[in-house]
Design an enzyme around this catalytic site. Structure first.
Site, PDB file in Angstrom:
ATOM      1  N   TYR A 248      -7.992  -8.541 -30.464  1.00  0.00           N
ATOM      2  CA  TYR A 248      -8.973  -7.462 -30.494  1.00  0.00           C
ATOM      3  C   TYR A 248      -9.794  -7.705 -31.750  1.00  0.00           C
ATOM      4  O   TYR A 248      -9.229  -7.791 -32.848  1.00  0.00           O
ATOM      5  CB  TYR A 248      -8.283  -6.104 -30.640  1.00  0.00           C
ATOM      6  CG  TYR A 248      -7.874  -5.453 -29.344  1.00  0.00           C
ATOM      7  CD1 TYR A 248      -8.771  -5.304 -28.289  1.00  0.00           C
ATOM      8  CD2 TYR A 248      -6.589  -4.950 -29.189  1.00  0.00           C
ATOM      9  CE1 TYR A 248      -8.394  -4.679 -27.105  1.00  0.00           C
ATOM     10  CE2 TYR A 248      -6.202  -4.323 -28.009  1.00  0.00           C
ATOM     11  CZ  TYR A 248      -7.118  -4.194 -26.968  1.00  0.00           C
ATOM     12  OH  TYR A 248      -6.740  -3.587 -25.803  1.00  0.00           O
ATOM     13  N   ASP A 276     -13.704  -6.151 -23.530  1.00  0.00           N
ATOM     14  CA  ASP A 276     -14.115  -4.976 -22.742  1.00  0.00           C
ATOM     15  C   ASP A 276     -13.802  -3.656 -23.446  1.00  0.00           C
ATOM     16  O   ASP A 276     -13.755  -2.609 -22.814  1.00  0.00           O
ATOM     17  CB  ASP A 276     -13.446  -5.008 -21.355  1.00  0.00           C
ATOM     18  CG  ASP A 276     -11.922  -5.074 -21.443  1.00  0.00           C
ATOM     19  OD1 ASP A 276     -11.374  -4.917 -22.556  1.00  0.00           O
ATOM     20  OD2 ASP A 276     -11.276  -5.279 -20.401  1.00  0.00           O
ATOM     21  N   HIS A 378      -9.263  -4.233 -17.471  1.00  0.00           N
ATOM     22  CA  HIS A 378      -8.289  -3.655 -18.401  1.00  0.00           C
ATOM     23  C   HIS A 378      -7.333  -2.706 -17.667  1.00  0.00           C
ATOM     24  O   HIS A 378      -6.945  -1.658 -18.198  1.00  0.00           O
ATOM     25  CB  HIS A 378      -9.025  -2.907 -19.515  1.00  0.00           C
ATOM     26  CG  HIS A 378      -8.369  -2.989 -20.863  1.00  0.00           C
ATOM     27  ND1 HIS A 378      -8.808  -3.798 -21.867  1.00  0.00           N
ATOM     28  CD2 HIS A 378      -7.285  -2.364 -21.377  1.00  0.00           C
ATOM     29  CE1 HIS A 378      -8.051  -3.646 -22.935  1.00  0.00           C
ATOM     30  NE2 HIS A 378      -7.105  -2.779 -22.654  1.00  0.00           N
TER      31      HIS A 378
HETATM   32  C1  LIG Z   1       0.002   0.071 -21.448  1.00  0.00           C
HETATM   33  C2  LIG Z   1      -1.073  -0.961 -21.488  1.00  0.00           C
HETATM   34  C3  LIG Z   1      -1.451  -1.503 -22.706  1.00  0.00           C
HETATM   35  C4  LIG Z   1      -2.438  -2.493 -22.740  1.00  0.00           C
HETATM   36  N1  LIG Z   1      -2.752  -3.061 -23.943  1.00  0.00           N
HETATM   37  C5  LIG Z   1      -3.653  -4.079 -23.957  1.00  0.00           C
HETATM   38  C6  LIG Z   1      -3.921  -4.771 -25.165  1.00  0.00           C
HETATM   39  O1  LIG Z   1      -3.343  -4.473 -26.206  1.00  0.00           O
HETATM   40  N2  LIG Z   1      -4.826  -5.778 -25.129  1.00  0.00           N
HETATM   41  C7  LIG Z   1      -5.488  -6.151 -23.956  1.00  0.00           C
HETATM   42  O2  LIG Z   1      -6.308  -7.070 -23.972  1.00  0.00           O
HETATM   43  N3  LIG Z   1      -5.227  -5.512 -22.807  1.00  0.00           N
HETATM   44  C8  LIG Z   1      -4.326  -4.512 -22.769  1.00  0.00           C
HETATM   45  N4  LIG Z   1      -4.044  -3.901 -21.588  1.00  0.00           N
HETATM   46  C9  LIG Z   1      -4.669  -4.395 -20.338  1.00  0.00           C
HETATM   47  C10 LIG Z   1      -3.788  -5.500 -19.712  1.00  0.00           C
HETATM   48  O3  LIG Z   1      -3.847  -6.670 -20.463  1.00  0.00           O
HETATM   49  C11 LIG Z   1      -4.223  -5.849 -18.297  1.00  0.00           C
HETATM   50  O4  LIG Z   1      -5.588  -6.167 -18.303  1.00  0.00           O
HETATM   51  C12 LIG Z   1      -3.954  -4.753 -17.262  1.00  0.00           C
HETATM   52  O5  LIG Z   1      -2.749  -4.088 -17.547  1.00  0.00           O
HETATM   53  C13 LIG Z   1      -3.870  -5.371 -15.871  1.00  0.00           C
HETATM   54  O6  LIG Z   1      -3.683  -4.403 -14.901  1.00  0.00           O
HETATM   55  P1  LIG Z   1      -2.261  -4.020 -14.297  1.00  0.00           P
HETATM   56  O7  LIG Z   1      -1.593  -3.144 -15.303  1.00  0.00           O
HETATM   57  O8  LIG Z   1      -2.612  -3.323 -13.042  1.00  0.00           O
HETATM   58  O9  LIG Z   1      -1.498  -5.301 -14.057  1.00  0.00           O
HETATM   59  C14 LIG Z   1      -3.067  -2.911 -21.538  1.00  0.00           C
HETATM   60  C15 LIG Z   1      -2.679  -2.348 -20.321  1.00  0.00           C
HETATM   61  C16 LIG Z   1      -1.696  -1.383 -20.284  1.00  0.00           C
HETATM   62  C17 LIG Z   1      -1.298  -0.810 -18.953  1.00  0.00           C
END
Ligand SMILES: Cc1cc2nc3c(=O)[nH]c(=O)nc-3n(C[C@H](O)[C@H](O)[C@H](O)COP(=O)(O)O)c2cc1C
Ligand code: HEM
Length: 513
Positions: A248, A276, A378
């Site tokens: 990030y 994003d 995301h």
């Molecule tokens: C609880 C949670 C925390 C997340 N934290 C981050 C993060 O720290 N950095 C990031 O790039 N994406 C983050 N994401 C997005 C995930 O990398 C990913 O794009 C997303 O979870 C994919 O969808 P799905 O949960 O349906 O598999 C997060 C998603 C969730 C659900």
């Protein structure tokens, strides 16, 4: 040495005028930090004068206080005998907690989620499950997979199948990886270590979040130690379990440079830049939960105080929900790349995570020469009604098909079935990632993580056999019917200036490269 403070004295500092909190036996003066706190001032005020360790630890990456609070606000240790174990405000809503579901009864990833929700704290459930605004993009993520159907071929010998894939330079046993997601310690004391162990034992990549609640060096040590215990046939030692670093971009350039250098020096094999999140999405369940907590502790300021920018007059002050850099733009890529490569030819690849349109895919690959694009909304947590990544992939196939040869394409969002993985691969994705299923699996420790990998692996293997393919390289668009979803893809890109991102634009760019 700082003098030992008394818990009764600390308890006096519980207001906006003077707010102290105790974390891991030390007292901190957060009065001036209240309006800068990314989690908002209310939560700090609720814990003002109290021991906040249990709430603080699973949320914040190690070193957060050291980095964010000036030294003179570190007031010193507190005498533990004088700190009463004050109960923190709790908010629970009726989750179906009727009976535990054993892991052995979980036959798919939705079952694992259901089993986890019966045992995890409500605060964790809210954080993992929440998504932006009307949940439009969250819904798109699941629905769009079903709009693509498979076209199985029969009468082929499929006795043996090969599911290996080279992703971002490393051979993986399976065509998926663990997406970055923060705060795994909310559900298990080992947190992200469970995911690092799972990746090493099953030979797949894991991309920990910038905000991992386990330090990145410990994750690397854990992965390396676990890898020494496993050997996969036809795998070199550097292949199999791998760590990539999710970045990030911070408000301060210095902090970003520090993170990149740390990841590179620790041996993270690729840099995945999340783009994003100029602001954090309006995740209403998260915000509702925080409001409920505040109200439960007698704080009714939600209607008057919340979500005000820290300082409206200061143009450098972050915008509403601006946790990360809100100025990040394409021109920042060269210095980020330089910081990662440090002039080395063998530096790992760079991927841009969060691409949601064909235009940005073209900009990233043709315009800025990135090695890989990672299509993602995301997990529906950012922009409401954003496209699913499979839709963005179809858009790329339609307008910039040559991208798929030039760069590696990854995607995530709502992937829950082996068939989803196969669909993505048929359409040209190199691999896919999963976020929530792995976060829920951590609630059941190493076994939970292994179960998710095993279930998905079995589904991919079975789907491949049913489709009549024995290797992932055989998959191509002839194995899917995308007509339904294609109907929803725009006929042309309406960018205002039709020629801006059209063929001429790409040609012009190509000529200059
Ligand atoms: C609880 C949670 C925390 C997340 N934290 C981050 C993060 O720290 N950095 C990031 O790039 N994406 C983050 N994401 C997005 C995930 O990398 C990913 O794009 C997303 O979870 C994919 O969808 P799905 O949960 O349906 O598999 C997060 C998603 C969730 C659900
Ligand atoms: C004492 C100094 C503290 C510092 C320097 C600090 C710093 C931070 C930072 C940098 C974040 C953003 C992390 C992220 O987005 O993942 C954050 C988020 C958060 N913090 Fe703190 N914090 C402190 C104390 C606390 C305490 C005592 C609590 C509660 C008891 C708390 C509760 C939270 C919450 C709930 C969030 C999440 C906000 C969200 O999900 O949007 N913090 N904090």
């Amino acid at each position: 040495m700082a003098k030992m403070l008394n818990g009764n004295e600390v308890a006096q500092h519980a207001s906006r005028d003077s707010c102290w909190v105790i974390v891991s036996g030390k007292v901190y003066d957060v009065t001036e930090y209240l309006d800068k706190h990314p989690g908002g001032p209310q939560i700090l005020l609720q814990y003002g004068g109290k021991d906040a360790t249990a709430m603080y630890e699973p949320i914040h990456p190690p070193g957060t206080i050291e980095r964010s609070l000036p030294k003179d606000k570190h007031l010193g240790p507190v005498d533990p005998a004088t700190v009463s174990s004050l109960s923190s405000p709790q908010v629970t809503r009726d989750l179906d907690k009727t009976a535990r579901i054993p892991l052995a009864h979980c036959m798919n990833l939705d079952d694992v989620e259901k089993a986890a929700t019966r045992i995890i704290p409500h605060s964790a459930y809210v954080y993992f499950s929440s998504a932006a605004d009307s949940l439009g993009s969250l819904a798109n993520n699941r629905q769009d997979w079903k709009k693509v159907t498979l076209r199985p071929r029969v009468m082929r010998n499929v006795r043996r199948v090969d599911m290996t894939r080279v992703m971002l330079g490393t051979k993986s046993r399976l065509p998926f990886f663990i997406a970055p997601a923060a705060r795994a310690r909310l559900v298990h004391e080992d947190g992200e270590l469970c995911l690092a162990r799972g990746a090493a034992r099953r030979g797949i990549p894991y991309c920990p979040s910038t905000y991992s609640t386990v330090p990145h060096d410990e994750l690397m040590q854990c992965l390396t130690a676990e890898k020494e215990k496993v050997q996969f046939r036809n795998f070199a030692p550097e292949d199999g379990g791998t760590l990539w670093f999710q970045l990030y971009v911070a408000h301060e350039k210095e902090r970003t440079l520090e993170l990149i250098a740390m990841a590179r020096d620790l041996g993270y094999k690729a840099l995945v830049i999340t783009v994003d999140t100029p602001v954090v999405g309006k995740r209403e369940e998260d915000e509702r939960y925080r409001a409920e907590l505040a109200t439960a502790s007698g704080d009714n300021s939600v209607l008057t105080e919340w979500y005000k920018p820290a300082n409206e007059d200061d143009e450098n002050s972050p915008p509403l929900r601006g946790h990360h850099s809100s100025t990040l733009n394409w021109d920042d890529l060269p210095w980020i790349r330089e910081a990662w490569r440090q002039g080395r030819q063998d530096a790992g690849p760079i991927a841009i995570k969060g691409i949601q349109t064909a235009e940005d895919a073209a900009l990233a690959v043709h315009g800025y020469g990135v090695d890989a694009i990672y299509l993602s909304n995301h997990g529906g947590r950012q922009c409401d009604d954003a496209p699913s990544s499979i839709r963005t992939l179809l858009e790329i196939r339609k307008f910039y098909p040559e991208l798929l040869k030039k760069a590696e394409v990854y995607l995530d969002g709502g992937v829950r079935r082996g068939a989803d993985v196969i669909k993505a691969l048929c359409l040209g994705a190199k691999g896919v990632a999963l976020g929530r299923p792995f976060m829920y699996s951590v609630a059941m420790g190493d076994e939970g993580v292994a179960r998710v990998i095993q279930l998905l692996s079995e589904e991919i293997e079975t789907t491949m056999r049913c489709m009549g393919v024995t290797s992932l390289d055989q998959l191509n668009p002839s194995y899917v019917n995308t007509k339904l979803l294609e109907l929803e893809i725009p006929d042309r890109l309406a960018t205002g200036d039709e020629s801006e991102y059209g063929e001429a634009w790409v040609k012009g760019l190509k000529a200059r490269l």
